[in-house]
Design an enzyme around this catalytic site. Sequence first.
Site, short mmCIF file in Angstrom:
data_model
loop_
_atom_site.label_atom_id
_atom_site.label_comp_id
_atom_site.label_asym_id
_atom_site.label_seq_id
_atom_site.Cartn_x
_atom_site.Cartn_y
_atom_site.Cartn_z
N LYS A 78 0.81 -1.22 0.00
CA LYS A 78 0.00 0.00 0.00
C LYS A 78 0.84 1.26 0.00
O LYS A 78 0.46 2.28 -0.58
CB LYS A 78 -0.94 -0.01 1.20
N LYS A 93 -19.20 -5.51 0.08
CA LYS A 93 -20.09 -4.75 -0.79
C LYS A 93 -21.37 -5.55 -1.03
O LYS A 93 -21.33 -6.76 -1.19
CB LYS A 93 -19.40 -4.49 -2.14
N VAL A 96 -15.69 -8.60 -8.49
CA VAL A 96 -17.03 -9.18 -8.42
C VAL A 96 -18.02 -8.32 -9.20
O VAL A 96 -18.84 -8.83 -9.96
CB VAL A 96 -17.50 -9.28 -6.94
N ARG A 119 -6.90 -7.31 -10.40
CA ARG A 119 -7.67 -8.49 -10.84
C ARG A 119 -9.03 -8.04 -11.36
O ARG A 119 -9.37 -6.86 -11.27
CB ARG A 119 -7.89 -9.41 -9.65
#
Lengths: 493, 199
Positions: free
Chosen positions: A116, A237, A294, A291
């Site tokens: 990060k 989420k 969803v 990546r």
Amino acid sequence: MIEKLLIANRGEIAVRVHRAAKMMEMETLAIYSEQDKHSLHARIADEAISLGRGPARDNYLNIDRIIETAIEQDVDAIHPGYGFLSESAEFAELVTSNGLIWVGPPPEAIRKLGNKLESRSVALEVGVPTTPGTDYPVNADKEAINLAREIGFPIMVKAAFGGGGMGMEVVRDEDELIKAIKRTGKQAMAAFGKSDIFLERFVEDPRHIEIQFMADSVGNVVHLGERECSIQRRHQKLIEEAPSPAITDEQREEVGEKVKQLAKKVGYVNAGTAEFLYKDGEFFFNEVNARLQVEHPVTEMVTGKDLVVEQLRIASGNSLSWKQSDIEIKGHAIEMRINAEDPINGFKPSPGKVQNFEAPGGFGVRFDTHMYDKYQVPTDYDSLLGKLVIWGENRKQAIHRAYYALSELSINGFPTNTAFHRVVLANKEFNQGKITTGFIDNTNLIPYIKEAFNRRVAALFMTGLKTSKVILADRSDTKWNSQGRSENIGRIA
Amino acid sequence: MGDKIGKGITPLTRGMKYQQLSTPKEYKGDKKLKKYEVKINGRILEIEYDGNGGVIIDGKIYNTSVIGENENIYLAKVEVTKKQVHRYKIEYSDGMIFLEGKQISFSSQAAVPKLKRKKSSRAGGEEIRAPLPGSVISIPVKIGDQVKSGMVVAILEAMKMQNDIQCTSDGYIKDLRIEEGQQVNTDQLIMIIAPLVLE
């Protein structure tokens, strides 16, 4: 060229990738754990190989087993889906060093973005708006307090290698800071093996907004606009939409262009997402998810672009099919994650056997799932059953269509969170687009779900009584027909 | 005037109105209530019936009646308040039940004492069982520990989520049947809490 693709995942995303691969006339190879023996992804693949019973580390996370299988089965490429090994630089490296194609970003890019602090410094370098904070690890000492004062409280104490809501702590005053740094460092060491800690300003009650981008190996990058994912519970989420009701076309262009710079800077290839917090017109960079995500379908619906097909095309060595000017945001899309969780029981997991299942249909309605009739939901994996994705000409139409589509969705056998989505869609603030990541905590929705449930129980109970032989109500107002009668015997014992 | 009463799937605008309406009344009657156990889509709950259309759930009363029928299709009315009335279409067909056009599993039976009920009371001790299948990742108590009602006595991980299992009685841990890390099935016994003997 990819002729045969190994899909190193399960559930709805394995099905999603399989569909794209078949469209591109590839052969697919599924891997599965024995717990997933009857899973749809294993059934529909051209070939499926069991990696045995056991925890994910023995199968879906078993790097050596998967590489071995790929070589034995003579596949050309591996698509990791999301979760599991999708952000493992080590796995990506082994895939390529064994002469296979990795459908994802290069390992070096995954590594850089996985740290990060490093991704933050790259973001700063190319002008991506970041949260005020330290650009290097801090120790639990006086200097940290001085830095915190400069940034301004409340402060987010963050592990450089954390993720998924782990290794983060909000500190509201100086006295707590040192303890929090020590605590978070310890946690991060235990969970991620590295204890580097940095400080950031804590953005209170923000929106979660993310930018989808796609890059090829010859330096072309496009962004595909934003998704808003503010409706979440405990960092999970639940509803995502595109575009965000809060973002202007100018803001989209501005941040999108910066994100493209970031992707170029780290040598990114394939699909990725830059996550931001957003408040009062300001973006604060959070991280890059290296990546497919969803919620990628909402972007597909508003751009008309198949992201997984493009992933496979790029991995096959093609350059991007689109220029930035080809990307237009049309209408509005909403995704609702349908989970085996019971909202009126504290969102407890509620796995069971699907007694019968019917997906909603119609224009602008898409349901990505691995469910089928009589499918037994295993308890070893997350509770995602499917994603209802709705397109509308505008947000209002999408919400209306989604609300009705949810009423058509029938999953019989165990509780799901479908009623929760309906209550959110019927919420006034949600309809006005006034949403933040605190929406679920700040809005008391559960009583309405419980009420709607109770009313239905009462209706079913009463009708059951009226039509049953056992409770002899007023016989005269019950017109029996022979079929109804014979069916009803035994329902109320 | 009053609200238009719908009889199909609630449309969005009506659904929005419901979020501003009052909740049903507490049941305050003195009628003898009959208990029923209802199973609906994997949930089990206990409800009461006053014999006259009043269905009591969670202590609140829903006044119900069947207001229409056409062969095997029934129209049920549920009155929450005078102003808030709902109608539901329920169809029985070929052994299946459809609520608002969607198949649903529903059954109810008069509640009898042999029904499975958690043996617990604040004084009586209890058996802690797994509410769902998963793996017991933590047991923060050991045999002999005293516990108070509401304490977390085990953490069960299922579907990638951690679920706190609390006890509902005061007492001490009499027996542990599961070790940390062990897999359990629904209703499997995890531990026994016995009441503290008072002098």
